[in-house]
Structure formats: C-alpha cells, structure tokens
Design an enzyme around this catalytic site. Structure first.
Site, mmCIF file in Angstrom:
data_model
loop_
_atom_site.group_PDB
_atom_site.id
_atom_site.type_symbol
_atom_site.label_atom_id
_atom_site.label_comp_id
_atom_site.label_asym_id
_atom_site.label_seq_id
_atom_site.Cartn_x
_atom_site.Cartn_y
_atom_site.Cartn_z
ATOM 1 N N GLN A 149 33.440 -9.728 13.583
ATOM 2 C CA GLN A 149 34.488 -9.691 14.604
ATOM 3 C C GLN A 149 35.508 -8.564 14.439
ATOM 4 O O GLN A 149 35.989 -8.032 15.433
ATOM 5 C CB GLN A 149 35.213 -11.041 14.651
ATOM 6 C CG GLN A 149 34.469 -12.056 15.489
ATOM 7 C CD GLN A 149 35.118 -13.426 15.452
ATOM 8 O OE1 GLN A 149 34.604 -14.355 14.863
ATOM 9 N NE2 GLN A 149 36.260 -13.563 16.071
ATOM 10 N N ARG A 156 18.404 6.541 2.835
ATOM 11 C CA ARG A 156 18.356 5.159 3.358
ATOM 12 C C ARG A 156 17.113 5.033 4.220
ATOM 13 O O ARG A 156 17.018 5.593 5.311
ATOM 14 C CB ARG A 156 19.617 4.816 4.154
ATOM 15 C CG ARG A 156 19.609 3.349 4.547
ATOM 16 C CD ARG A 156 20.967 2.745 4.668
ATOM 17 N NE ARG A 156 20.832 1.292 4.780
ATOM 18 C CZ ARG A 156 21.703 0.518 5.367
ATOM 19 N NH1 ARG A 156 22.795 1.019 5.882
ATOM 20 N NH2 ARG A 156 21.512 -0.786 5.432
ATOM 21 N N TYR A 184 18.376 5.652 13.726
ATOM 22 C CA TYR A 184 19.018 6.950 13.963
ATOM 23 C C TYR A 184 17.981 8.077 13.937
ATOM 24 O O TYR A 184 16.783 7.826 13.765
ATOM 25 C CB TYR A 184 20.121 7.179 12.934
ATOM 26 C CG TYR A 184 21.322 6.264 13.144
ATOM 27 C CD1 TYR A 184 22.092 6.373 14.303
ATOM 28 C CD2 TYR A 184 21.666 5.284 12.217
ATOM 29 C CE1 TYR A 184 23.184 5.538 14.517
ATOM 30 C CE2 TYR A 184 22.755 4.433 12.428
ATOM 31 C CZ TYR A 184 23.505 4.572 13.574
ATOM 32 O OH TYR A 184 24.575 3.747 13.797
ATOM 33 N N HIS A 226 19.132 -0.496 15.545
ATOM 34 C CA HIS A 226 20.249 -1.119 16.273
ATOM 35 C C HIS A 226 19.780 -1.730 17.584
ATOM 36 O O HIS A 226 20.401 -2.658 18.080
ATOM 37 C CB HIS A 226 21.357 -0.096 16.548
ATOM 38 C CG HIS A 226 22.179 0.200 15.327
ATOM 39 N ND1 HIS A 226 22.625 -0.778 14.469
ATOM 40 C CD2 HIS A 226 22.642 1.367 14.826
ATOM 41 C CE1 HIS A 226 23.327 -0.226 13.488
ATOM 42 N NE2 HIS A 226 23.338 1.073 13.675
ATOM 43 N N GLU A 235 17.975 2.308 10.577
ATOM 44 C CA GLU A 235 18.712 1.678 11.701
ATOM 45 C C GLU A 235 18.438 2.349 13.053
ATOM 46 O O GLU A 235 19.198 2.175 14.002
ATOM 47 C CB GLU A 235 20.235 1.632 11.499
ATOM 48 C CG GLU A 235 20.800 1.401 10.120
ATOM 49 C CD GLU A 235 20.272 0.195 9.377
ATOM 50 O OE1 GLU A 235 19.414 0.430 8.496
ATOM 51 O OE2 GLU A 235 20.683 -0.930 9.625
HETATM 52 P P1 NAP Z 1 37.542 -19.649 25.351
HETATM 53 O O1 NAP Z 1 36.706 -18.605 24.776
HETATM 54 O O2 NAP Z 1 38.811 -19.286 26.004
HETATM 55 O O3 NAP Z 1 36.623 -20.453 26.393
HETATM 56 C C1 NAP Z 1 37.098 -21.527 27.127
HETATM 57 C C2 NAP Z 1 36.064 -21.907 28.182
HETATM 58 O O4 NAP Z 1 36.587 -22.972 28.933
HETATM 59 C C3 NAP Z 1 35.739 -20.800 29.124
HETATM 60 O O5 NAP Z 1 34.334 -20.781 29.295
HETATM 61 C C4 NAP Z 1 36.440 -21.175 30.409
HETATM 62 O O6 NAP Z 1 35.586 -20.731 31.432
HETATM 63 C C5 NAP Z 1 36.529 -22.683 30.316
HETATM 64 N N1 NAP Z 1 37.744 -23.249 30.902
HETATM 65 C C6 NAP Z 1 39.017 -22.825 30.731
HETATM 66 N N2 NAP Z 1 39.858 -23.620 31.423
HETATM 67 C C7 NAP Z 1 39.115 -24.554 32.032
HETATM 68 C C8 NAP Z 1 39.412 -25.641 32.892
HETATM 69 N N3 NAP Z 1 40.662 -25.918 33.253
HETATM 70 N N4 NAP Z 1 38.394 -26.379 33.349
HETATM 71 C C9 NAP Z 1 37.124 -26.106 32.984
HETATM 72 N N5 NAP Z 1 36.781 -25.096 32.193
HETATM 73 C C10 NAP Z 1 37.761 -24.317 31.714
HETATM 74 O O7 NAP Z 1 37.909 -20.746 24.276
HETATM 75 P P2 NAP Z 1 37.016 -21.456 23.177
HETATM 76 O O8 NAP Z 1 35.579 -21.512 23.506
HETATM 77 O O9 NAP Z 1 37.716 -22.737 22.991
HETATM 78 O O10 NAP Z 1 37.171 -20.553 21.931
HETATM 79 C C11 NAP Z 1 38.457 -20.345 21.383
HETATM 80 C C12 NAP Z 1 38.472 -19.061 20.562
HETATM 81 O O11 NAP Z 1 37.707 -19.237 19.416
HETATM 82 C C13 NAP Z 1 37.950 -17.875 21.310
HETATM 83 O O12 NAP Z 1 38.994 -16.961 21.525
HETATM 84 C C14 NAP Z 1 36.945 -17.262 20.400
HETATM 85 O O13 NAP Z 1 37.362 -15.967 20.022
HETATM 86 C C15 NAP Z 1 36.952 -18.103 19.150
HETATM 87 N N6 NAP Z 1 35.576 -18.487 18.833
HETATM 88 C C16 NAP Z 1 34.607 -17.542 18.844
HETATM 89 C C17 NAP Z 1 33.329 -17.882 18.545
HETATM 90 C C18 NAP Z 1 32.247 -16.872 18.575
HETATM 91 O O14 NAP Z 1 32.433 -15.737 18.949
HETATM 92 N N7 NAP Z 1 31.055 -17.199 18.191
HETATM 93 C C19 NAP Z 1 33.001 -19.167 18.249
HETATM 94 C C20 NAP Z 1 34.009 -20.121 18.269
HETATM 95 C C21 NAP Z 1 35.288 -19.763 18.573
HETATM 96 P P3 NAP Z 1 35.915 -20.808 32.987
HETATM 97 O O15 NAP Z 1 37.412 -20.630 33.086
HETATM 98 O O16 NAP Z 1 35.119 -19.695 33.571
HETATM 99 O O17 NAP Z 1 35.437 -22.133 33.420
HETATM 100 FE FE1 SF4 Z 2 33.252 -8.037 9.023
HETATM 101 FE FE2 SF4 Z 2 35.150 -9.246 7.620
HETATM 102 FE FE3 SF4 Z 2 33.646 -10.671 9.317
HETATM 103 FE FE4 SF4 Z 2 32.641 -9.681 7.023
HETATM 104 S S1 SF4 Z 2 34.229 -11.247 7.255
HETATM 105 S S2 SF4 Z 2 31.674 -9.596 9.017
HETATM 106 S S3 SF4 Z 2 33.705 -7.736 6.885
HETATM 107 S S4 SF4 Z 2 35.067 -9.034 9.852
#
Ligand code: NAP
Ligand code: SF4
Length: 685
Positions: free
Chosen positions: A348, A223, A175, A261, A173
């Site tokens: 996450q 490893r 290290y 990494h 990784e």
């Molecule tokens: P989010 O992360 O809060 O993003 C919402 C987006 O909408 C932001 O880009 C925001 O940017 C925009 N927005 C907010 N209010 C707005 C408005 N009134 N008009 C226009 N744009 C607006 O929410 P999400 O994408 O719905 O995700 C929800 C949750 O699901 C997140 O907390 C995340 O942790 C989780 N999630 C994570 C992943 C991942 O990590 N791969 C994938 C899916 C879901 P601006 O305000 O800058 O415009």
């Molecule tokens: Fe990490 Fe749990 Fe997500 Fe697996 S499911 S990647 S252990 S947080």
C-alpha cells in the site's frame, strides 16, 4: 561477529559472511532493489543517502539501489533516475559514502525498462506493446543495440567512479533484457532473435563488456528471471543456458526474479506463501558455480535461515522488509526477532506509491523514505500523554510518543490491542497482518507504555488524570445503511463475520465492495475445513504455477478449489467493482472472487430485505437475490465522542486534545494513514 558468537545466535547461517573472492559480504542478507522515487531527482540524493545509511547501519550485508537507467530510452517514467554523465556521479557519491561509513556495501541497479517505460522514447526487442504501458515501443535496430550496450558500459563505469561496490544488471520482471530473452516479446529474425543463443546475445554482450570495462574486482550481479509466469516465457533449460552463458561472461553472483510485471499470477502480495519460489532459486544454484540469491516473499529470519542452512541458496534478498524495518539484521543478530517490524506484503505505501509516481514509504513504518523528515527525537519536556484507542493509529502514536521519552498510557475498551487489524488477519491470505500486532505488542513493552484494556474511558475520567496531551484514536463504527429490513436477523455486519465468527448460509450478498467487502468475500469463500495459511503446493495448484518450469514460463492450467459459497458483491457506484482497491494488489482480489464465481454488481439500488432475500434494482431492472444472509460492509462512521465540542474554550493548564485515524476521518479509513498520523503527531508532542 566471530564464530563463537555466531554459533550462539538462532540464525548462524544467515549471519555468516559470504566470500566473493575479491571482497567479502558481512552476512547473507541483501536488501533488494526497491524504487523509492528519491532516485529520480538530483535534489533528493541527500534523503536517499539518509535512507540507505539507516539500512547499512542496521547491519544488512549488501544493498541494491532502486533502478537507475543507463539512457533516456530506458526511463521507466519521464526524467527517471539516469546515470549517463559525470555530472551525476557527485550525487551518487553521497549514497555510497553514507553506506560505506556504516560498514555496508552497495550496488547500483542498472534498469532499462524497455517496453515497460511510461514515456514516449520506449524501445524493445520488437515493436510489441506491453499490456501495462500505453506506449508502443520501437524495435531496436542493430546500431541501437550497440549503443544500448555502450550505455550499460558507460553507466557501470560511472557507478564505479561514484564508489559503488558493483552493479546489478536487471534482467527480470519483464524489463528490456527479459524482453529480448523471450519469444513473447522478441520476434526478431536477426542475430538477436530466434534461437535462445540469439535472444540472450544482448544480455551476454552487456555482461561481458561491462566486466571488461570495470575489471575483476567489481561485483557484477545479474537479476535473472527464473520463472517468467507469462505465456511465451522461457523454459527451464533456457533459463539454465542463459545463466551459464552469463556466468562465463563475468557474473559474480545471481539474484533471481519471479514473474513479469504483466503476469497475472501474484508473486509478492501478502497472499503468496512465504518463500514460495525459493526452491526455483535452489535449482538454479545446482546449475551454476557462482552464488545464487533467493527472493520474493521472504520476510522473517526463520525462513531465511532455513534456506541458507539447507545449502539451497547462498543469500536471501528482501526489499520491502527493509522498508518496514531498517534494523532487521541487527535485531536478528541480537536475538530480538520478536522486535522486528515485519513487512506484511500489503504494497500500500511502497509499490502502490511507486506506480502512482509518489515517493515510496511503508505502511508499518512511515519513516521509510522520510528519514530526514520524520524524526523521533528525545522530547525536551517529558509530558503525560493519554492515547485512547489501541488500533493502528493509537498503537503508532503511543509507541512513538514513548520512544520520544513521554510518559504514555494507552486505553482501549476491548480486551486486546489491534482494533481493525484483528479482523484483517482473519482473512485468508492476510495472516501476515498478525505480525504487525505482535510487533506493536512488543514495542509497547519495550518503550514502557502503560496499557489499560477493557475500560471505556469518558472525557471526565481522562480530565481527572491530569494528562498534558490526550490523543483520541477511538476509530470507527460500521455504517448501517438505510434499507427497509436492515434490522432483520438475516442481516449481519462484517464484525459479526470476521470478529464474532457467525456462521452464515450458503448464499450471501455483501453490501459494499470496498476493501472490507472484498475481505469478507474472501473469508466467506474459504472452506473452514482447509487449514490456513495455504501451503505452497496448494497455492501453486490454485494459480497454475509449475515450480519445475516444465512448461514455458512456468504456467500450467489452474485447478481452483470449488467455491464454498454463492456470493454477490454489490455497490451503488457504476464504476467497475474493486476499482478503488490497491493498484498492485486489487487485481489479485478481483481475480480470486472471479475465479470463485462471485457475481460483482455495480449500479445497484437497494430496495428491501425480506424472507425471500435482497431486493435490488440494477440499472433500473428489478432483481431478487435469493440469499440466506446479507452482510453490511457499507463503510464506517467516526467514533470521536471524547473530543471536546467544536468551539469549546480551553481552560489554562487543560490538556490538549488531538484526533487521528478513523476517529478523525472515517471516509478514508486506512491503516497507512492511521499509522502515519499517529507517528507524525507523537513526534511533534
Ligand atoms: P470503503 O472502501 O469506503 O467502502 C465502503 C463501501 O460501502 C463502498 O463499496 C460503498 O460503495 C459502500 N457504501 C458506502 N455507503 C453506503 C451506504 N450508505 N449504503 C450502501 N453502501 C454504501 O470502506 P471499507 O470497505 O469499509 O474499507 C475501509 C478502509 O479500509 C478502506 O479505506 C481501505 O483502504 C481499507 N481496506 C483496504 C483493504 C484492501 O485494499 N485490501 C482491505 C480492507 C480494508 P457505494 O457507495 O458505491 O455503494
Ligand atoms: Fe510495502 Fe510496508 Fe506494506 Fe511491506 S508493509 S508491502 S514495505 S507498505
């Protein structure tokens, strides 16, 4: 388990013991090293012991601890876990005793971070800064190398005194030992640089001196980085030469590592195909005589069994899957594979926490790392509990409440459980998310939760049923931003795309660049004619990975597929698009979109939507995005109409209302918080 009962299980090879000559492992499953953060503080060793005790009780054949540094220079973070004094041995004994009491075996990983250390004492082969730490290392002098070897030896001997069954020397990784092995970071001109014989000298000296110090009956696992996935990494002949020299020096068995990494190729996130790199470990097995362990993205028993049964490798290593389910092996042995809580590779709650210097846990199992704090005890009084909403928060609350002995009914207006997870699993590369729903669906059956779907409950209906506790987990509704023209037919929501499978035109603008905006982007870039999940071969082509490692580091030019659509991903914030995504996975999502030519714009003001497309201004400059469709991914608003109005008085004997997940707080809607909140609440009822 005897031979007769082994042959009756669906995974007999996986459950077969492995004889190492002087000791025998009870099966072929290893819990690989995963830094939890508990290792770093002496007062957390009780918690660490409880964490490992549960995994040992779960039947795993061999456990490896998180990385423990042999000296201060090797710290990953300031004051990281170190074993260099007899005073530390007592803490480690708590861990080894717990594991041994459950019939398990445990190795301590000795990890010297080299230039990856996030602290001012960092050293490396040469004074070359890594792209992932702000600290420039000092090149170790020859006397510094000698003291480093001594530190490894002292650390291994102390580990032996602490009762460990062996040590794993971390050589992958990216290290310290990996830094010495590769010309990428080793520009030395002395006996430790230049030829591969010189570059591997430090690793070989450490292994041979540790072996001499600990004797023949102590497991010494190394490893080994078998695919560096960085420019200036080692070629396959070098990987083999190093392994053979290490075997001669005293290695008992090889674990394998993939990618540094700092590599810009994903190696463990959910979109990496299962067991993608196991064939490389299989090639190493051809070149050495000691057992070889495959690792990375192995999470379920069928793949693991196939690898062992084919003779390709001797063991499989899984780290995160044991955070997700401590009972993984016991469930396999009992033929209860459908009850495994599968690691979905989201990072996450584990790696994202580790890199943020927070205690690691697991999104799908919030007890991981909190075994002594989040306890599912039998309830002193059996209560009648209603959980409304069968998304991640509701599923977690319902199953934990039932596990604690309550009489639980789960309601949902939809005709299936899963809520937002049903959408996440539609996204290419997120197929694993369906495993969480399979797990919860089975868990509802096992714990005896009554499930009533296709029924939107009112508060009155709930009150009529004399529940003691009512848990409102009704989730969210997507936010509709106020933009002129937002009501037009060419404007759709992410639900229309991911759930209702609406077919969109070839040019699309996505409003909102959070996790869901990125997910929708990846969904729209995927050619529906191409089957999912992608094969290992296609994935390697797309990312430029050469599993034969003909080239140094195993990198070849990537051959990405032609973008399927022209996409724009927009946000109002001026920050970099995607800055809020997970630390260890966000870069992969950004890379996929960039490779597909997605235009990511920040600092956007939405003006209007009409027949011509989406009118915006970016930093004051007007632009028209001539798109066929606009998809709204603008966050969510809580759906919590079932909650009594704030300040309402509660009649004696009336049920207690609780709200969790998106219904409680849409702004930070996230499955990790939702599942944890559900479990914590249910355990407290
Ligand atoms: P989010 O992360 O809060 O993003 C919402 C987006 O909408 C932001 O880009 C925001 O940017 C925009 N927005 C907010 N209010 C707005 C408005 N009134 N008009 C226009 N744009 C607006 O929410 P999400 O994408 O719905 O995700 C929800 C949750 O699901 C997140 O907390 C995340 O942790 C989780 N999630 C994570 C992943 C991942 O990590 N791969 C994938 C899916 C879901 P601006 O305000 O800058 O415009
Ligand atoms: Fe990490 Fe749990 Fe997500 Fe697996 S499911 S990647 S252990 S947080």
């Amino acid at each position: 388990m005897n031979a007769m009962s082994l042959s009756r299980t669906a995974h007999p090879h996986l459950l077969q013991p492995l004889d190492l000559g002087f000791t025998t492992l009870r099966n072929r499953v290893m819990m690989g090293s995963m830094h939890t953060g508990l290792e770093d503080r002496f007062y957390n060793y009780g918690k660490l012991a409880a964490y490992f005790r549960e995994r040992a009780k779960g039947g795993v054949g061999l456990i490896v601890t998180g990385g423990i540094s042999p000296n201060r220079q090797g710290w990953l973070l300031p004051f990281g876990g170190t074993l260099n004094s007899i005073f530390d041995v007592r803490n480690h004994r708590k861990v080894t005793q717990a594991v041994h009491e459950e019939g398990g075996k445990i190795l301590m990983q000795i990890l010297h971070s080299g230039r990856y250390g996030y602290q001012p004492f960092v050293v490396s082969a040469s004074a070359i800064k890594s792209p992932i730490s702000m600290f420039k290392p000092k090149a170790l002098t020859v006397s510094g190398i000698r003291s480093t070897v001594k530190a490894y030896v002292r650390c291994a001997k102390l580990a032996q005194q602490a009762g460990y069954d062996g040590v794993e020397i971390m050589g992958s990784e990216g290290y310290l030992l990996n830094q010495f092995l590769c010309i990428r970071s080793n520009k030395r001109t002395d006996a430790y640089g230049g030829s591969i014989e010189n570059r591997m000298r430090l690793a070989v000296e450490i292994v041979s001196q540790v072996r001499a110090a600990v004797g023949p009956s102590f497991i010494l696992m190394y490893r080994h980085s078998i695919l560096d996935l960085v420019e200036g990494g080692n070629s396959w002949p070098e990987v083999v030469q190093v392994a053979q020299a290490l075997e001669t020096a005293g290695v008992t068995l090889f674990n394998t590592g993939i990618g540094w990494h700092e590599a810009r190729t994903p190696t463990i996130v959910t979109s990496v195909p299962r067991a993608a790199f196991a064939s490389v470990a299989g090639r190493l097995k051809q070149a050495v005589t000691v057992p070889v362990i495959a690792s990375n993205r192995i999470n379920m028993p069928d793949d693991a069994e196939a690898l062992i049964a084919s003779g390709s490798v001797d063991m499989v290593s899984m780290a995160r899957p044991f955070l997700a389910d401590s009972q993984w092996v016991n469930k396999v042995a009992a033929g209860r594979v459908d009850e495994i809580n599968t690691c979905i590779g989201c990072n996450q709650a584990c790696l994202d926490h580790t890199f943020a210097n927070k205690r690691a846990s697991c999104l799908v199992n919030p007890r991981a790392g909190y075994e002594t704090e989040l306890v599912y005890r039998n309830a002193t009084r059996k209560k009648k509990v209603a959980v409304v909403g069968a998304g991640p928060a509701g599923l977690s609350a319902a199953t934990v409440a039932a596990e604690c002995g309550h009489d639980v009914t789960l309601f949902d207006s939809s005709d299936r459980v899963g809520g937002q997870f049903n959408m996440a699993m539609q996204v290419p590369g997120k197929e694993e998310f369906s495993q969480t729903l399979r797990y919860f669906a089975r868990r509802l059956e096992v714990t005896g939760v009554r499930v009533q779907l296709g029924q939107r409950m009112t508060r009155e209906q709930l009150l009529e049923q004399n529940f003691d506790e009512i848990v409102v987990a009704t989730g969210i509704v997507p936010r509709t931003p106020r933009i002129p023209g937002v009501e037009r037919t060419n404007v759709v929501t992410y639900l229309d795309v991911l759930q209702r499978k609406m077919v969109l035109g070839s040019r699309v603008a996505i409003i909102g660049a959070g996790g869901i905006g990125f997910d929708v982007g990846e969904f729209l870039l995927h050619d529906p004619a191409v089957a999912l999940p992608v094969s290992i071969e296609d994935w390697c082509r797309e990312w430029g990975v050469d599993l034969q490692a003909q080239s140094n580091g195993g990198l070849v030019p990537a051959e990405p597929a032609k973008p399927y659509r022209q996409l724009y991903l927009l946000q109002r914030k001026t920050a970099r698009v995607g800055a809020g995504l997970g630390k260890t996975s966000g870069w992969v999502h950004r890379a996929v979109l960039q490779r597909n030519g997605v235009q990511m714009l920040s600092g956007v003001d939405y003006q209007k939507i009409d027949d011509a497309g989406l009118h915006i201004t970016v930093n004051g400059e007007a632009r028209l995005l001539a798109v066929d469709h606009v998809v709204l991914c603008a966050g969510q608003e809580s759906l919590c109409e079932l909650m009594p109005p704030a300040g309402a008085t509660t009649a004696p004997g009336a049920p207690r209302f609780h709200t969790i997940g998106g219904a409680a707080l849409a702004g930070e809607l996230d499955a990790k918080r939702a599942i944890r909140e559900g479990a914590v609440l249910a355990a407290s009822l």
